[in-house]
Design a protein around this motif. Structure first.
Motif, mmCIF file in Angstrom:
data_model
loop_
_atom_site.group_PDB
_atom_site.id
_atom_site.type_symbol
_atom_site.label_atom_id
_atom_site.label_comp_id
_atom_site.label_asym_id
_atom_site.label_seq_id
_atom_site.Cartn_x
_atom_site.Cartn_y
_atom_site.Cartn_z
ATOM 1 N N HIS A 194 0.703 -1.171 0.029
ATOM 2 C CA HIS A 194 0.064 0.034 0.039
ATOM 3 C C HIS A 194 0.940 1.323 0.122
ATOM 4 O O HIS A 194 1.822 1.092 0.951
ATOM 5 C CB HIS A 194 -0.806 -0.055 1.262
ATOM 6 N N ARG A 195 0.533 2.118 -0.881
ATOM 7 C CA ARG A 195 1.335 3.416 -0.834
ATOM 8 C C ARG A 195 0.455 4.608 -1.143
ATOM 9 O O ARG A 195 -0.248 4.528 -2.291
ATOM 10 C CB ARG A 195 2.392 3.100 -1.967
ATOM 11 N N GLN A 196 0.759 5.481 -0.185
ATOM 12 C CA GLN A 196 0.015 6.630 -0.325
ATOM 13 C C GLN A 196 0.982 7.815 -0.253
ATOM 14 O O GLN A 196 1.480 7.954 0.973
ATOM 15 C CB GLN A 196 -1.403 6.851 0.403
ATOM 16 N N ALA A 197 1.352 8.713 -1.194
ATOM 17 C CA ALA A 197 2.312 9.560 -0.850
ATOM 18 C C ALA A 197 3.543 9.026 -0.552
ATOM 19 O O ALA A 197 3.926 8.013 -0.929
ATOM 20 C CB ALA A 197 1.818 10.918 -0.195
ATOM 21 N N THR A 198 3.991 9.583 0.902
ATOM 22 C CA THR A 198 5.280 8.924 1.308
ATOM 23 C C THR A 198 5.167 7.624 2.395
ATOM 24 O O THR A 198 5.786 7.094 2.718
ATOM 25 C CB THR A 198 6.185 9.847 2.223
ATOM 26 N N ILE B 274 7.102 5.533 -6.907
ATOM 27 C CA ILE B 274 6.109 4.985 -7.870
ATOM 28 C C ILE B 274 5.338 6.035 -8.655
ATOM 29 O O ILE B 274 5.041 6.057 -9.845
ATOM 30 C CB ILE B 274 5.254 4.021 -7.405
ATOM 31 N N GLY B 275 5.201 7.248 -7.820
ATOM 32 C CA GLY B 275 4.495 8.311 -8.122
ATOM 33 C C GLY B 275 3.195 8.237 -8.541
ATOM 34 O O GLY B 275 2.293 9.405 -8.647
ATOM 35 N N HIS B 276 2.511 7.150 -7.940
ATOM 36 C CA HIS B 276 1.100 6.974 -7.965
ATOM 37 C C HIS B 276 0.654 6.384 -6.379
ATOM 38 O O HIS B 276 1.402 5.636 -6.057
ATOM 39 C CB HIS B 276 0.551 6.348 -8.779
ATOM 40 N N PHE C 213 1.877 -8.694 -9.885
ATOM 41 C CA PHE C 213 1.000 -9.184 -10.957
ATOM 42 C C PHE C 213 -0.478 -8.597 -10.866
ATOM 43 O O PHE C 213 -1.140 -9.017 -11.732
ATOM 44 C CB PHE C 213 1.031 -10.652 -10.931
ATOM 45 N N ASP C 214 -0.471 -7.836 -9.981
ATOM 46 C CA ASP C 214 -1.926 -7.043 -9.858
ATOM 47 C C ASP C 214 -1.972 -5.793 -9.097
ATOM 48 O O ASP C 214 -0.916 -5.365 -8.379
ATOM 49 C CB ASP C 214 -3.022 -8.167 -8.997
ATOM 50 N N LEU C 215 -2.956 -4.947 -9.601
ATOM 51 C CA LEU C 215 -3.162 -3.644 -9.205
ATOM 52 C C LEU C 215 -4.625 -3.562 -8.788
ATOM 53 O O LEU C 215 -5.499 -3.499 -9.675
ATOM 54 C CB LEU C 215 -2.808 -2.683 -10.421
ATOM 55 N N LEU C 216 -4.905 -3.303 -7.429
ATOM 56 C CA LEU C 216 -6.254 -3.193 -7.027
ATOM 57 C C LEU C 216 -6.682 -1.999 -6.770
ATOM 58 O O LEU C 216 -8.083 -1.706 -6.882
ATOM 59 C CB LEU C 216 -6.294 -3.955 -5.553
ATOM 60 N N TRP C 217 -5.918 -1.045 -6.788
ATOM 61 C CA TRP C 217 -6.313 0.654 -6.397
ATOM 62 C C TRP C 217 -5.264 1.543 -6.905
ATOM 63 O O TRP C 217 -4.088 1.304 -6.816
ATOM 64 C CB TRP C 217 -6.426 0.681 -4.625
ATOM 65 N N GLU D 216 1.049 -1.711 -16.341
ATOM 66 C CA GLU D 216 2.092 -1.406 -17.158
ATOM 67 C C GLU D 216 2.410 -0.166 -17.300
ATOM 68 O O GLU D 216 3.358 0.439 -17.707
ATOM 69 C CB GLU D 216 1.738 -2.179 -18.604
ATOM 70 N N GLY D 217 1.303 0.722 -17.328
ATOM 71 C CA GLY D 217 1.507 2.324 -17.540
ATOM 72 C C GLY D 217 2.192 3.018 -16.328
ATOM 73 O O GLY D 217 2.531 4.153 -16.315
#
Ligand code: AMP
Length: 551
Positions: A246-250, A276-278, A324-328, A347-348
């Motif tokens: 889980h990543r949100q900002a820092t 990651i920037g997102h 292998f997956d992106l949930l949010w 991939e984007g």
């Protein structure tokens, strides 16, 4: 709290599950959101929702001391009451009767006290507990102590609490379970179900989501049969540990397959995630990876379960996350999107080391899939994940949208060199067989394992007679036998081992067949064992990752 206790007592008073559900449902329906959240958690016998990863740190002895000190009864009487109930809460209920000065205690008071107890150290935990108990009527105290002890003992499983939520708010039970799978939090589930909030805000960052799992299949034909898809996606089955990032900002947190926080174990992922920037929730597998090679699982194990990793270990066993997956993504829940869409967004992201993408291929028929599978195995991988490209992400479920194709490793033909008398129900028969392969460099037989499963009782009985006649040396418990019985054995893996002269040991070997048709001269060789070891269990020479993210 008294209403909670009364509902709990009524639930405990009936053995009919439908009645339990009805009573609890009616109670939950009366509650405002905050109390609903609390009550659902407490009724499941927890002091905190599991996602908060909090523990009270309060032992049995503190609990019983507090109850004893408030109670007007002496030690003997308390002991007698305890023996009557054998349950801390029920004991406290009777022990405190007439000993407290009841005033109105709310579920919010209970929550605040639990939080204070959690924050206090050692002996200081007793005071806030005692203060609240003194204000409670015995029935409330009985249930408060049950919450603290972590067990309601009123015949209420989490499944029944789910059913009660369904009943309370007129929501199908499948929907309640689904929300619960996503949130992993029965209190949050209750509130969402009350408001019909099933889709919108399903993912809350830093609240772990249960992992989607795969069902095993044996053959490529079975994959297409079961999935019912014309076209499937394949990914390598990486041999590491599952990880949710889980990543949100820092802020970055990691969770393991059982939803425990593992942030401390993988600092390289935490340090690089802000880049990651997102804002994302990623699902993947952590692998130990050094100088372009995947290290053996054994190496990765040194990193697991750590709160802190010293620099030396980071150097020796660096890790990467194969995603292998992106949930949010940036506030948007993607679980109901098809895998194709999630992968495209993934991939984007333009991820960079230590974040890599799982290698993806597409198969349109069983032959094609079989070829991909064979190539994977040639790369030394244990198996292949097969995914339906149109499937949503279904947390916590082992469905048919993800399948795992694992073929048993090649079996080995070995010869029995020693046998042992069995234990338990195998007492009196020779049931444990040490077996060997041939070392062609010396012409000697060298042991590689011991098997005790795979034969029927009748076969073991026959073998016992045979081995008694073939004994060349009787060592009591063990008998060395003439190397004549050839067996085909399957196994899970091969390890280096000092236990046998061969230097190898098969893990979990089981007898697949008795090869009376095969002469001892034709059994498998030590070279073959070494070759299988290098191919499947040694350090891997190539990391099969997607070209998209390879650095
Ligand atoms: P198993 O542990 O045999 O049930 O296999 C499922 C596990 O394989 C998952 O929980 C993941 O940890 C792991 N795995 C490895 N590669 C993948 C992948 N490409 N997709 C999903 N799971 C994977």
């Amino acid at each position: 709290m008294l209403d909670f206790a009364r509902a709990g007592a009524a639930v405990g008073a009936t053995t009919a599950t439908l009645e339990k559900t009805r009573i609890l449902g009616a109670y939950l329906r009366t509650l405002a959101d905050d109390d609903l959240r609390r009550a659902a958690v407490y009724m499941s016998g927890r002091a905190f929702p599991p996602s908060q990863r909090r523990t009270l740190g309060l032992g049995w002895s503190t609990l019983s001391k507090v109850v004893s000190s408030v109670s007007r009864h002496g030690e003997d009487e308390l002991g007698r009451i305890f023996r009557k109930h054998s349950d801390l809460g029920d004991w406290a209920g009777e022990a405190l009767d007439g000993s407290t000065q009841p005033s109105a205690v709310t579920l919010a008071d209970v929550e605040a006290t639990l939080e204070t107890i959690r924050g206090a150290r050692g002996n200081a935990k007793a005071a806030p507990l005692e203060a609240l108990v003194r204000r409670m009527d015995p029935e409330s105290a009985r249930f408060f102590i049950k919450i603290i002890a972590g067990e309601m003992r009123i015949g209420l499983s989490e499944g029944l609490v789910e059913a009660a939520i369904a009943e309370a708010f007129g929501v199908p039970i499948t929907q309640v379970k689904r929300v619960h799978l996503v949130t992993g939090d029965i209190g949050e589930t209750a509130v969402r179900c009350k408001h019909g909030d099933f889709e919108a805000s399903t993912i809350t960052p830093f609240q772990p989501v249960r992992f989607m799992l795969a069902s095993p299949v044996e053959t490529p034909v079975e994959v297409f049969d079961r999935m019912g898809a014309g076209k499937v996606w394949t990914e390598e089955k990486y041999d590491g540990v599952r990880c949710q990032l889980h990543r949100q900002a820092t802020r970055v947190e990691l969770f393991s397959r059982d939803l425990k926080e593992t942030t401390g174990a993988f600092p390289e992922l935490v340090e690089n995630a802000p880049a990651i920037g997102h804002d994302v929730l990623l699902d993947g597998e952590v692998l130990a990876h050094r100088d372009g090679r995947v290290l053996r699982f054994f190496e990765l194990q040194r990193r697991l379960g750590r709160k802190k990793v010293v620099a030396e270990l980071r150097r020796e066993v660096p890790v990467v996350l194969v995603i292998f997956d992106l949930l949010w993504l940036d506030g948007r829940t993607l679980m109901d999107e098809p895998l194709t869409a999630r992968r495209k967004l993934l991939e984007g992201l333009g991820l960079e080391h230590p974040f890599l993408l799982a290698r993806l291929e597409e198969a349109t028929d069983p032959e094609h899939l079989d070829r991909i599978f064979a190539e994977t195995r040639d790369r030394g991988n244990e198996g292949l994940m097969v995914k339906d490209p149109l499937s949503p992400y279904t947390p916590g479920r082992r469905g048919l949208a993800w399948l795992k194709l694992k073929r048993a490793l090649a079996t080995l033909d070995v010869v029995v060199t020693a046998v042992e008398w069995g234990h338990g129900k195998r007492r009196g028969v020779l049931s444990d067989y040490t077996f060997a392969v041939k070392d062609t460099s010396t012409g000697r037989l060298v042991n590689v394992g011991k098997a005790y499963t795979g034969l029927t009782d009748a076969e073991i009985a026959t073998f016992t007679q045979r081995f008694l006649q073939m004994t060349i040396e009787d060592l009591g418990h063990t008998r060395m036998v003439r190397p004549e019985v050839v067996l085909e054995v399957a196994f899970d893996s091969i390890q280096h081992s000092g236990r046998h002269l061969s230097g190898y040991a098969l893990r979990f070997p089981r007898i697949v067949r008795i090869r009376d048709d095969k002469p001892v001269g034709e059994i498998d060789t030590l070279e073959r064992v070494a070759e299988l070891y290098d191919r499947y269990f040694g350090e891997k020479s190539e990391i099969p990752l997607s070209e998209v993210a390879e650095t």
